[in-house]
Design an enzyme around this catalytic site. Structure first.
Site, PDB file in Angstrom:
ATOM      1  N   SER A 188      13.747   6.112 -33.046  1.00 62.86           N
ATOM      2  CA  SER A 188      13.395   5.802 -31.657  1.00 62.86           C
ATOM      3  C   SER A 188      12.081   6.488 -31.284  1.00 62.86           C
ATOM      4  O   SER A 188      12.043   7.383 -30.425  1.00 62.86           O
ATOM      5  CB  SER A 188      14.534   6.246 -30.734  1.00 62.86           C
ATOM      6  OG  SER A 188      15.756   5.665 -31.125  1.00 62.86           O
TER       7      SER A 188
ATOM      8  N   GLY B  62       9.414   5.584 -29.678  1.00 65.18           N
ATOM      9  CA  GLY B  62       8.918   5.482 -28.310  1.00 65.18           C
ATOM     10  C   GLY B  62       9.527   6.527 -27.400  1.00 65.18           C
ATOM     11  O   GLY B  62       8.830   7.165 -26.604  1.00 65.18           O
ATOM     12  N   ASP B  63      10.831   6.727 -27.512  1.00 66.41           N
ATOM     13  CA  ASP B  63      11.508   7.744 -26.709  1.00 66.41           C
ATOM     14  C   ASP B  63      11.008   9.142 -27.056  1.00 66.41           C
ATOM     15  O   ASP B  63      10.770   9.975 -26.170  1.00 66.41           O
ATOM     16  CB  ASP B  63      13.022   7.674 -26.947  1.00 66.41           C
ATOM     17  CG  ASP B  63      13.649   6.437 -26.361  1.00 66.41           C
ATOM     18  OD1 ASP B  63      13.690   6.320 -25.130  1.00 66.41           O
ATOM     19  OD2 ASP B  63      14.096   5.581 -27.134  1.00 66.41           O
ATOM     20  N   THR B  64      10.871   9.405 -28.342  1.00 68.08           N
ATOM     21  CA  THR B  64      10.483  10.743 -28.762  1.00 68.08           C
ATOM     22  C   THR B  64       9.044  11.060 -28.373  1.00 68.08           C
ATOM     23  O   THR B  64       8.735  12.179 -27.948  1.00 68.08           O
ATOM     24  CB  THR B  64      10.672  10.898 -30.280  1.00 68.08           C
ATOM     25  OG1 THR B  64      12.016  10.543 -30.620  1.00 68.08           O
ATOM     26  CG2 THR B  64      10.423  12.334 -30.707  1.00 68.08           C
TER      27      THR B  64
ATOM     28  N   ALA C  65       9.144  11.965 -24.808  1.00 71.91           N
ATOM     29  CA  ALA C  65       9.695  13.313 -24.628  1.00 71.91           C
ATOM     30  C   ALA C  65       8.654  14.378 -24.934  1.00 71.91           C
ATOM     31  O   ALA C  65       8.514  15.362 -24.195  1.00 71.91           O
ATOM     32  CB  ALA C  65      10.915  13.497 -25.523  1.00 71.91           C
TER      33      ALA C  65
END
Length: 409
Positions: free
Chosen positions: A178, A180-182, A185
């Protein structure tokens, strides 16, 4: 047990870079909680507010051990779990009291969710002027797409990454994690640290950090837009190659694949000597990158013909001796068995609250004076509800009454 791993977990953790910083995490799944995980590893106290009943859905994602995701054990280490039903006013009041004493709030709800609970930035800064508020969402807190639902995969598509992650002419594929999420973050962590520094040196005011998933992806897309602006060039998928830089590609061996980056001028010459092609290494038009790009198919074919006759270990040994950057494509098994990962303490042994021992990723980045640590394992849902409420001044009878009404768990 590996000696490096054992020594890391037994040593005195010493001072922590973020000791004294209190974080309230209201996010779920990946982007917000990964930010909370990183802050917690460097000493911040992270109080995670979860929904009563099931808690963070990540608890049940991918492979489960005793009913709990092993991913959860990494993502939620060093955190305290407080279970609140935020649909109820009393639970919202408890959350506001926690936020009033916090340095940082992390949330990754759809825009408008906190506002509906009476927790807009204006309302929260009224009770806590120094609050640093990180808001991660699909499209950001403003703009025409603000209210659309967005996950990391959508951010990867809109940010331009998915268009490039394919073999030419084939379907765009995931990078496998993932990302994009990381990326969102990590941008959030950077924003939090900058805002905390600004607060410290400029009078104590907090601020809002607005991170959109697609913008975090777009921020690492290198020359994508400048090339379009200057030349009208739309960069296309190129498989494992690095377009415009040669040679840099994946090449077949008898037992797998090796990545070779021979794109430095002197490196290229050493690479060609190693594979028995000094004619290419000495060719005047291949002395610079532009010439090599023009003949990249010929160069890739020469390298591939050489690697195809050898095993990965033989290729890696020869290229290491020639000081040519090369790398085997690692699986999870390769990582777990690699001595370099162990020597740099990037594989840790972590004990779960259910009595299991897991090998998990270590901590990045590595600070010499205040290194990150794993101080506590990932909590069960609501493990810390009573302790946190008691620290706020509630007694056992009051907590029991809240529990009976389903406000806390």
């Amino acid at each position: 047990m590996d000696t490096n791993t054992a020594n890391l977990l037994q040593q005195d953790p010493g001072p922590a870079a973020l000791q004294g910083i209190k974080v309230v995490e209201m996010g779920q799944l990946i982007a917000g909680p990964f930010c909370g995980k990183t802050l917690g590893e460097f000493g911040a106290e992270v109080i995670k507010i979860e929904a009563t009943g099931t808690g963070d859905p990540l608890r049940n994602w991918r492979l489960l051990q005793n009913g709990t995701s092993v991913w959860w054990q990494v993502q939620s280490r060093n955190k305290k779990s407080v279970a609140l039903d935020l649909r109820q006013q009393e639970a919202q009041d408890i959350a506001r009291r926690l936020i009033a004493e916090a340095d940082v709030l992390v949330e990754n709800f759809r825009p408008g969710t906190l506002e509906a609970w009476g927790m807009s930035p204006q309302e929260l800064h009224a009770i806590n002027p120094g609050l640093v508020m990180l808001r991660i969402s699909g499209y950001g807190q403003s703009g025409p797409y603000r209210d659309l639902p967005g996950f990391g995969v959508i951010g990867e598509a809109m940010g331009g990454l998915r268009h490039l992650t394919a073999e030419p002419g084939r379907v765009p594929v995931r990078v496998g994690v993932s990302i994009g999420d990381t990326l969102a973050a990590l941008h959030g962590v950077i924003g939090v640290m900058m805002a905390l520094y600004h607060r410290k040196v400029n009078g104590g005011a907090g601020q809002v950090i607005d991170v959109a998933l697609h913008e975090a992806v777009f921020n690492v897309m290198e020359s994508l837009i400048p090339e379009y602006s200057a030349f009208g060039v739309v960069r296309e998928a190129a498989g494992s190659a690095l377009p415009g830089i040669a040679p840099s590609n994946a090449y077949p061996c008898q037992d797998g694949w090796v990545l070779v980056a021979g794109n430095g001028d002197s490196i290229f010459k050493r690479l060609m000597d190693t594979i028995g092609r000094p004619d290419l290494g000495n060719a005047p038009d291949l002395a610079g990158n532009a010439g090599r790009v023009a003949r990249v198919q010929e160069i890739d074919a020469a390298i591939g013909a050489w690697t195809a006759e050898r095993g990965i270990a033989q290729v890696m040994d020869a290229l290491a001796a020639a000081r040519v950057p090369a790398g085997k494509v690692y699986t999870a098994k390769d990582i777990a068995e690699d001595p370099h990962y162990r020597a740099r303490q990037m594989i840790l042994q972590q004990h779960t609250r259910d009595g299991h021992t897991l090998e998990v990723p270590g901590i990045v980045p590595k600070l010499s004076g205040t290194p990150g640590t794993v101080r506590s394992s990932a909590p069960h849902l609501g493990d810390d509800t009573d302790a946190v409420l008691q620290s706020m001044g509630l007694d056992a009878q009051q907590i029991a009454a809240l529990r009976e009404r389903g406000i806390v768990q």
